[in-house]
Design an enzyme around this catalytic site. Structure first.
Site, short mmCIF file in Angstrom:
data_model
loop_
_atom_site.label_atom_id
_atom_site.label_comp_id
_atom_site.label_asym_id
_atom_site.label_seq_id
_atom_site.Cartn_x
_atom_site.Cartn_y
_atom_site.Cartn_z
N GLY A 150 5.43 10.68 -11.81
CA GLY A 150 4.46 9.61 -11.67
C GLY A 150 4.98 8.44 -10.88
CB ALA A 151 3.33 5.28 -9.85
NE ARG A 152 8.04 0.56 -8.07
CZ ARG A 152 7.77 0.73 -6.78
NH1 ARG A 152 7.70 1.96 -6.28
NH2 ARG A 152 7.58 -0.30 -5.98
CE LYS B 91 6.78 10.17 -6.93
NZ LYS B 91 6.54 8.84 -7.55
CG HIS C 264 11.89 3.71 -0.65
ND1 HIS C 264 11.72 5.04 -0.96
CD2 HIS C 264 11.17 3.04 -1.57
CE1 HIS C 264 10.92 5.16 -2.00
NE2 HIS C 264 10.57 3.95 -2.38
#
Length: 400
Positions: free
Chosen positions: A230-232, A235, A271
């Site tokens: 899922g988001a945040r 991953k 990132h």
């Protein structure tokens, strides 16, 4: 050459004294680790730590035959008492070489942080490289004449050290990589084993004796991996960890830039700052061309943004366009991507979002995206040797 690891932990050991963190709380019994120290052929001791005599005895060895004690890094705190009969501990200047009476040759290797690494060559020719905590070799030549048989170092804290050694072929596929200086930032148990295996390394308990240069089965590093969550969830961090010991990586950003969107620019910057400087970035959704070509590993982040672009190209958000050829055009494009993953010769780590576990989207276009991403994830995962699900920063292995 026989190597006994009297300890495999950080200088403060694991668990750390008085530390209340979860990692230290679970580091009990076989999971506890004394400060790292190496005994080579009962003749050379690399790093003198408290309790070294007792650690050697527990491992079935004695320090009475040690002819040289070398330190790799500054030791904080009170001085460690030198056991009776051992020669004084010292450090060798960078680039200097010692020849021991046992026939071992020891060369001091310069580091990029305070400390000294040691290259040990046995009389029969086996070669060991031992790195201090938090350090990586500096000033490496473009290529080395011969790879090491074993490298022992801070794989969790300095994965780039492994990448640097691989870049100059000092680490070959036959090199055994042992992780030491393990601190409470290293995950416990099976998660540590899985993370190290992705780097082609492993950890062993305190007291383990290894034969340098002996044949062993290397950890199985999957060539294609899909990381979903899922988001945040963490991953992207997990995907980056899987390639951080490779000397060169192509980071494929499928989202590109968004002019005037400060929040998106902040995400991209986060990132980028996290990635190693040696990685190269390509902002593109032309994944098939990259997968079909030869080159360094690919980190694709992410498939959901690739699908958004693919749906934009066929106007799949419009119901009429979807019914009038958009669906078949999208399926053709995703099939090309899946076929390219199946046939690629490159190492690939791809990130995707796991959708469909929550509220049903309110619009037909939203439901269409959810369904198509689910189909793409399943087809892509079928072509991967390993599939990982990341939940709240914790990694669950679904395959491999």
């Amino acid at each position: 050459m026989e190597l006994t690891l009297l300890g495999t932990g950080a200088p403060d050991g694991l668990p750390r004294p008085e530390c209340p963190c979860a990692a230290c709380a679970t580091a009990r019994g076989m999971r506890s680790r004394a400060a790292t120290a190496l005994l080579v052929d009962d003749a050379l001791l690399l790093d003198l730590t408290p309790g070294a005599v007792f650690a050697a005895a527990r491992a079935g060895h004695s320090l009475t035959g040690v002819r040289q004690v070398l330190l790799t890094h500054p030791h904080d705190g009170p001085a460690v008492e030198l056991p009776a009969g051992l020669p004084p501990a010292g450090r060798v200047p960078d680039g200097r070489e010692l020849t021991l009476i046992s026939g071992h040759r020891v060369r001091a290797v310069p580091m990029d942080a305070p400390g000294t690494g040691y290259e040990v060559t046995a009389p029969e020719g086996a070669r060991l490289l031992y790195l201090p905590p938090g350090a990586a070799p500096s000033g490496l030549a473009d290529r080395v004449a011969k790879p090491y048989d074993m490298v022992v170092g801070d794989v969790v804290g300095r994965p780039d050290a492994v990448a640097r050694l691989r870049a100059v072929e000092a680490i070959a596929p036959t090199t055994e990589i042992i992780a030491v200086h393990l601190d409470h930032d290293a995950p416990p148990g099976a998660e540590l084993d899985r993370r190290l295996a992705a780097a082609g390394a492993r950890a062993v308990p305190d007291g383990t004796t290894l034969v340098v240069g002996e044949y062993h089965s290397a950890p199985d590093v999957p060539r294609r991996t899909l990381v979903t969550g899922g988001a945040r969830s963490g991953k992207s961090v997990e995907a980056e960890r899987r390639l951080e010991t490779f000397p060169e990586v192509v980071y494929v950003a499928t989202g590109g830039g968004r002019e005037g969107d400060a929040e998106w620019a902040a995400r991209i910057g986060l990132h980028r700052d996290r990635r190693p400087a040696a990685w190269r970035t390509e902002e593109t959704c032309e994944l098939v061309e990259l997968l079909e070509s030869d080159g360094p590993p690919l980190l694709i982040d992410c498939l959901s943004l690739w699908l958004t672009d693919a749906m934009d190209r066929v106007d799949a958000w419009d119901d009429a366009a979807w019914a009038n050829g958009g669906e078949s055009a999208l399926r053709e494009r995703t099939a090309e991507l899946v076929a390219a993953v199946r046939g690629t010769r490159r190492t690939v780590v791809a990130v995707t979002n796991e959708t469909g576990s929550g509220v049903v989207p309110a619009t037909a276009a939203g439901r269409r995206f959810r369904d198509e991403l689910g189909r793409l994830n399943a087809a892509f995962a079928d072509e991967c040797e390993q599939v990982l699900l990341v939940v709240s920063g914790q990694v669950l292995t679904l395959r491999g």
